[in-house]
Scaffold this motif. Structure first.
Motif, PDB file in Angstrom:
ATOM      1  N   UNK A   1       0.833  -1.207   0.000  1.00 31.62           N
ATOM      2  CA  UNK A   1       0.000   0.000   0.000  1.00 31.62           C
ATOM      3  C   UNK A   1       0.869   1.259   0.000  1.00 31.62           C
ATOM      4  N   UNK A   2       0.731   2.112  -1.011  1.00 35.23           N
ATOM      5  CA  UNK A   2       1.535   3.339  -1.014  1.00 35.23           C
ATOM      6  C   UNK A   2       0.946   4.376  -0.052  1.00 35.23           C
ATOM      7  N   UNK A   3       1.807   5.237   0.412  1.00 41.18           N
ATOM      8  CA  UNK A   3       1.388   6.352   1.279  1.00 41.18           C
ATOM      9  C   UNK A   3       1.339   7.621   0.431  1.00 41.18           C
ATOM     10  N   UNK A   4       0.520   8.582   0.845  1.00 36.02           N
ATOM     11  CA  UNK A   4       0.636   9.908   0.233  1.00 36.02           C
ATOM     12  C   UNK A   4       2.074  10.396   0.398  1.00 36.02           C
ATOM     13  N   UNK A   5       2.563  11.109  -0.589  1.00 36.25           N
ATOM     14  CA  UNK A   5       3.984  11.430  -0.574  1.00 36.25           C
ATOM     15  C   UNK A   5       4.398  12.179   0.690  1.00 36.25           C
ATOM     16  N   UNK A   6       3.553  13.102   1.128  1.00 37.03           N
ATOM     17  CA  UNK A   6       3.911  13.879   2.320  1.00 37.03           C
ATOM     18  C   UNK A   6       4.070  12.973   3.543  1.00 37.03           C
ATOM     19  N   UNK A   7       3.205  11.964   3.616  1.00 40.76           N
ATOM     20  CA  UNK A   7       3.271  11.065   4.760  1.00 40.76           C
ATOM     21  C   UNK A   7       4.529  10.193   4.691  1.00 40.76           C
ATOM     22  N   UNK A   8       4.849   9.719   3.510  1.00 39.97           N
ATOM     23  CA  UNK A   8       6.052   8.906   3.344  1.00 39.97           C
ATOM     24  C   UNK A   8       7.289   9.714   3.750  1.00 39.97           C
ATOM     25  N   UNK A   9       7.283  10.947   3.289  1.00 40.14           N
ATOM     26  CA  UNK A   9       8.390  11.851   3.597  1.00 40.14           C
ATOM     27  C   UNK A   9       8.507  12.058   5.124  1.00 40.14           C
ATOM     28  N   UNK A  10       7.362  12.249   5.770  1.00 38.42           N
ATOM     29  CA  UNK A  10       7.365  12.471   7.223  1.00 38.42           C
ATOM     30  C   UNK A  10       7.859  11.230   7.959  1.00 38.42           C
ATOM     31  N   UNK A  11       7.424  10.055   7.492  1.00 39.34           N
ATOM     32  CA  UNK A  11       7.872   8.829   8.158  1.00 39.34           C
ATOM     33  C   UNK A  11       9.378   8.652   7.989  1.00 39.34           C
ATOM     34  N   UNK A  12       9.871   8.979   6.822  1.00 34.80           N
ATOM     35  CA  UNK A  12      11.312   8.871   6.584  1.00 34.80           C
ATOM     36  C   UNK A  12      12.076   9.749   7.568  1.00 34.80           C
ATOM     37  N   UNK A  13      11.584  10.979   7.721  1.00 29.94           N
ATOM     38  CA  UNK A  13      12.249  11.890   8.663  1.00 29.94           C
ATOM     39  C   UNK A  13      12.203  11.336  10.077  1.00 29.94           C
ATOM     40  N   UNK A  14      11.028  10.823  10.441  1.00 30.16           N
ATOM     41  CA  UNK A  14      10.884  10.293  11.790  1.00 30.16           C
ATOM     42  C   UNK A  14      11.820   9.089  11.986  1.00 30.16           C
TER      43      UNK A  14
END
Lengths: 486, 486, 486
Positions: free
Chosen positions: C270-283
């Motif tokens: 399941x893909x994430x919205x790009x902003x969410x993926x980006x936020x998870x990466x940062x976290x």
């Protein structure tokens, strides 16, 4: 016309002539071996009292939940082409629960059973009953409406003879070792008596504490009271509860027990921090345990049982994944164990991890797992048994103790778990007279499986002969060693 | 070189010569029996109109979702060693959804099908098509790129003859009783016409209310309007909704219906308190139902359907566990039923408990369950069917209506459920001409299974002969009794 | 007495004489074919260095986790009837983890292995080892306590000869194409050297980025550093991370890679919205990712990998559903890959939906799915593969790469997925010398399966011959096409 009441020598062997010839040779190596029955449900009182069996229906029909369920399941609505003639368990004499109308005439029960005989086609119940009728009781005819009375009279006449009393049959069956299943609070009086009769260690109890481990369930406080009385330790506190369980395990070991037996809905063995376990126990005493918390407590206690097993040497048997009394109305009306225990999916990889990480390489810990969920064979249980020394797979259990299901078990587990990470055959029967039938059938199916491996040049004949004896005799003995110090 | 277009007399029988000989004898007892087709998807209009089939592609290719999916699934990227030549369902004439480019030349569709013939190796679609081509249409050659046109011409010529119209084939196929599947809001006009033609009760409808029970789904309000119109009862209130459903069930029964049919994602049958059901219905009307609440409402309605069945006698059929239109893009482009309905795990033990506890012993209630999740066979469905009189297992369904899958079904269910707690064979086909092929294949596979039991001395030959007739003919009749009062 | 050390010509073929005769003919069409090994775990360094194998234990025992686990699993407590003589992996030379006591004497390891030989009965490990000993090394005797030293000396003598070095064996084995598995951060130096030796595209790498996709896991930042270094792109930001992965994929493609390989616990894509993926990466960089969020990020990245595959043409391989290092204590003590990777249930229908809806009909996307959960065969994977052009089923994997399991795979998937929506055989082995044994066994089992279809008149002989070559040779080549532009 009923066929001649004899069993074919090649029954349950593979059809292919070449494979059958090998299977016959393998069967020849096991059919004379004694029976080691390490997981059974015969009542020790039967052997202790050694009274004659009352009548054919009480022996073969009413207590057989495989049979009762199958006849009731084929009850049909008016107008159906075919009709088993049986509507409820009570008509077969089942008098549990609130039943007030249970049939009491054994001959009438027997006639109903004979009328429904064809309902058993293709089932192992049919196989076992044919074996019992033919081999144990020399029946002159197979059951049918026309033969019901003649067969009843024949059996009743046999049951009156001393050679058909329980102990005489026990010897005739060639039972070397029989483990019964006993409430953890049992006095084990029958076992003590049997030790005097047969010698120590021939009929041994198995420690079954299920109701004690389901904290907060209906009747749990009564169980704690019984535990306190049996152990001499006050079990109404967490520490005393554990001590009382330890004391009962020791008493079982003194009476010859080799194993404990555990049948909860889940296989979960996750331990709780001690303070939390203690708090849940207190809450259960107060009758305030949620069902989730109760399940967590049971999982915690399975871990404790494993820890005690590693300590005292009782083999731990686990058989999760059955929803008991699926039809609560039927249970209320007719009592438990009449066919309404229905499997659900069971998970083992995560559930057993706590116990296997803690004790999976402990030399004194032995865990045997049974399942009625075939999906776990190749996916979880065979990989686990092929890795952890402490774990062995139990024989195909319950509904799966049947020819095609046994074959599927071998095919799904052997390639990953090998032929020795196994309990060997256990019969799990309440029906005393069916013990030889069940061992005979398992030996035949295993002979057929091994014969195919030989025919496909995947196993040498001498290895197959050795493996056949393993599965039938050596593995049960090896898998259920007597606890240390005995 | 294409092989001679005939079917081998021993097709789909076991390879072992001894078992095959027995299987032939068993097959001899069933191959002449009439067809009872109690769960099919042939359109009643086909028989009512009795128009000639338009062309070979429209008859055998475009509407066959088994075939379309398989050819499309083997579409390959440029450079692949082998290429089916088909990229999309539209190239095979599928014109559903938003398709604007669907192929309309039947001969071109037919050539594509013939070019992809080898893609069907090992599948039941291949078996059924061979049977249709050879037995129904006397095809002179098997499909191949070289034979496509010759075969097309042969078939087109046959289709123009009166002996190949639907009703003539219906008689030639030996169909004694055919149940179609019909929207709960259908006028049943075709069935009324057919009752005049064939006599009452030979082609009967089946009550399928799925879209009505999925409250709040897209199109639901339109369904309610159709229900109101068909029943004459305002269905835009909970009580009227239930009354309208009851009225439609009665109308179906008057038109000869024997069963209802239910295909939702889950088998859950948990009823809601009435006030809650009423509230969810209102919320659905307002378009404010969450997906969890919608699922709970559907479960509640399945319970209501069971209650109505116990009352009016329509057999309840359940086939859960399929995620419809897995590829929403393909569904939008080409329409539904082109191969993107994909199974998911299905749970029955807990899901069916409410209905079975309430009606499992009710003499007027009959529940038949189908699954495409084989894991439930031995774990859940066979134990349930072997206990509850009301429950029968449906035949291996959909993807599992295939030789090896049918064999696995028998092996996994018989030992626990017996040979009679079953629906007997149902064909579940939309492809009218494949009905005899499907019954023929099932009879062959069952003959092979029963023959093995005989060869292994687990069943007597006379019992196997009786069981073969049960599975092919008697059980479907018995499992779908006409509702009381008819 | 050990049996004569030769392999039976009919090993692993069906027992029925008629079916066997057909199987022999089918096997005749494949046994001379070259080996295409598209999913293996042989270290490219082995071939690049081409050093002699050090000793029999280091070659055949210590690195074989199938073997190590089986011997350890049969460690028994004192007093057991039978004893494998092995207690821990360290006794077989396994020196991973914190082990300080691993056996270093190869002869002692070899003797232990020979003493435990009978523990392997019925397993594929036994079959492979017999093949290696007999066919590759001309062993004069089978392993046993009595023959251990003689066999050791024989093998050691062989290993010292140039004909038994890796590259000589590679040619002797008839390997046409070998894919290894390589960390996404690998320099691929060995592959570059091998391209010089063997010519480009004969030994090719496979892109395996698992540790990079499990954001926030222990060691992840170190992986990012390695990724940055290898790619020349700073991977410590979401965009750079994706760019670096793209760059590494391109480098693998330049080195001949045909596929990527992904083994996470779940198949979720399941893909994430790009902003969410980006936020998870940062976290994740901050070390604050919950385990649920980490799983969601991995699912998102699997979707990204699919998107990149559709773009660059690397075939995507997925093999979920294994809980790695089930016994964390054993992993700490002895290292990973010693038998404690245990399967769990795996779901595909919902998990693969995002990727299949997005790319399932994309001509440049190729997805191959492997499973160790057989329940998904007929329920999920065969229906999906029979619908989506992009999806193929991988060969029976790991524990399921065994005769009976391979047969079950064919039987459970062919009727729904056909014989071509498949990867063909892949061997997935770390044990270089077992490559021919594994391909030989698979060809035999497939010959047996296809022979049964022929004997049951479900497939013509010429079709079966064609299908046998497909499964053994053509399908692996076709399923792993070289990326476009090469």
């Amino acid at each position: 016309m009923p066929r001649a009441p004899s069993l074919h020598r090649d029954r349950a062997l593979p059809a292919d002539p070449g494979v059958r010839a090998i299977a016959r040779e393998l069967l020849g190596a096991t059919e004379g071996l004694p029976i080691v029955s390490m997981h059974g449900h015969v009542d020790a009182a039967l052997l202790a009292a050694d009274a004659p069996f009352p009548d054919p229906a009480a022996l073969l029909v009413t207590p057989d939940h495989y049979l009762v369920r199958m006849l009731v399941s084929q009850a049909s609505s008016p107008g159906a082409i075919r009709d088993s003639g049986v509507r409820t368990a009570a008509e077969l004499g089942v008098a549990g629960g609130a039943a007030v109308d249970a049939e009491t005439d054994p001959r009438r029960i027997w006639r109903r059973f004979c009328a429904g005989w064809s309902a058993l086609r293709g089932t192992p119940t049919r196989y076992w009953l044919e074996h019992v009728l033919s081999e144990v009781f020399e029946a002159p005819v197979w059951p049918s409406p026309a033969t019901a009375d003649r067969l009843y009279d024949h059996l009743a006449e046999r049951l009156a003879q001393p050679e058909y009393r329980p102990r005489a049959l026990f010897e005739r069956f060639g039972i070397e070792l029989l483990a019964t299943t006993d409430a953890a609070t049992s006095t084990l009086a029958d076992h003590h008596a049997l030790a005097d009769t047969f010698g120590a260690g021939r009929v041994v109890p198995t420690f079954r504490p299920d109701t004690l481990l389901e904290a907060g369930a209906v009747g749990w406080r009564g169980e704690l009271a019984a535990l306190s009385a049996a152990s001499g330790v006050d079990a109404f506190g967490y520490d005393g509860y554990l001590d009382a369980l330890r004391e009962r395990r020791a008493a079982f070991i003194r009476a010859g027990a080799r194993a404990s037996d555990h049948g909860h809905l889940s296989a979960d063995t996750t331990p709780l921090p001690e303070a939390e376990a203690r708090a849940l126990f207190e809450r259960a005493l107060e009758g305030r345990l949620t069902s989730d918390a109760a399940a967590a407590f049971t999982a915690h206690m399975l871990f404790q049982m494993a820890a005690m097993s590693a300590d005292d040497g009782l083999v731990m048997q686990l058989h999760p994944g059955v929803l008991r009394d699926h039809d609560r109305g039927a249970a209320a009306a007719h009592g438990p164990n009449i066919g309404y225990d229905i499997p659900v999916a069971a998970e083992f990889t995560r559930a057993l991890r706590p116990v296997l990480e803690a004790f999976g390489h402990h030399p004194g810990f032995h865990l045997i797992v049974f399942t009625v969920d075939e999906t776990s064979y190749s996916r979880e249980l065979a990989p686990l048994a092929g890795a952890y020394p402490a774990l062995r797979l139990g024989a195909p259990w319950w509904f799966l103790d049947a020819p095609d299901a046994m074959r599927r078990f071998r095919e799904a587990t052997t390639e990953t778990a090998g032929l020795r990470n196994l309990s060997g055959f256990v019969d799990d029967t309440r029906a005393f007279c069916s013990i030889p039938a069940r061992h005979d059938l398992a030996r035949r199916v295993d002979a057929g499986y091994l014969a195919r491996l030989v025919a496909e040049h995947r196993l040498d004949l001498d290895e197959a002969l050795d493996a056949a004896v393993d599965l039938a005799y050596r593995l049960p003995l090896e898998s259920y060693p007597a606890p240390r110090g005995l």
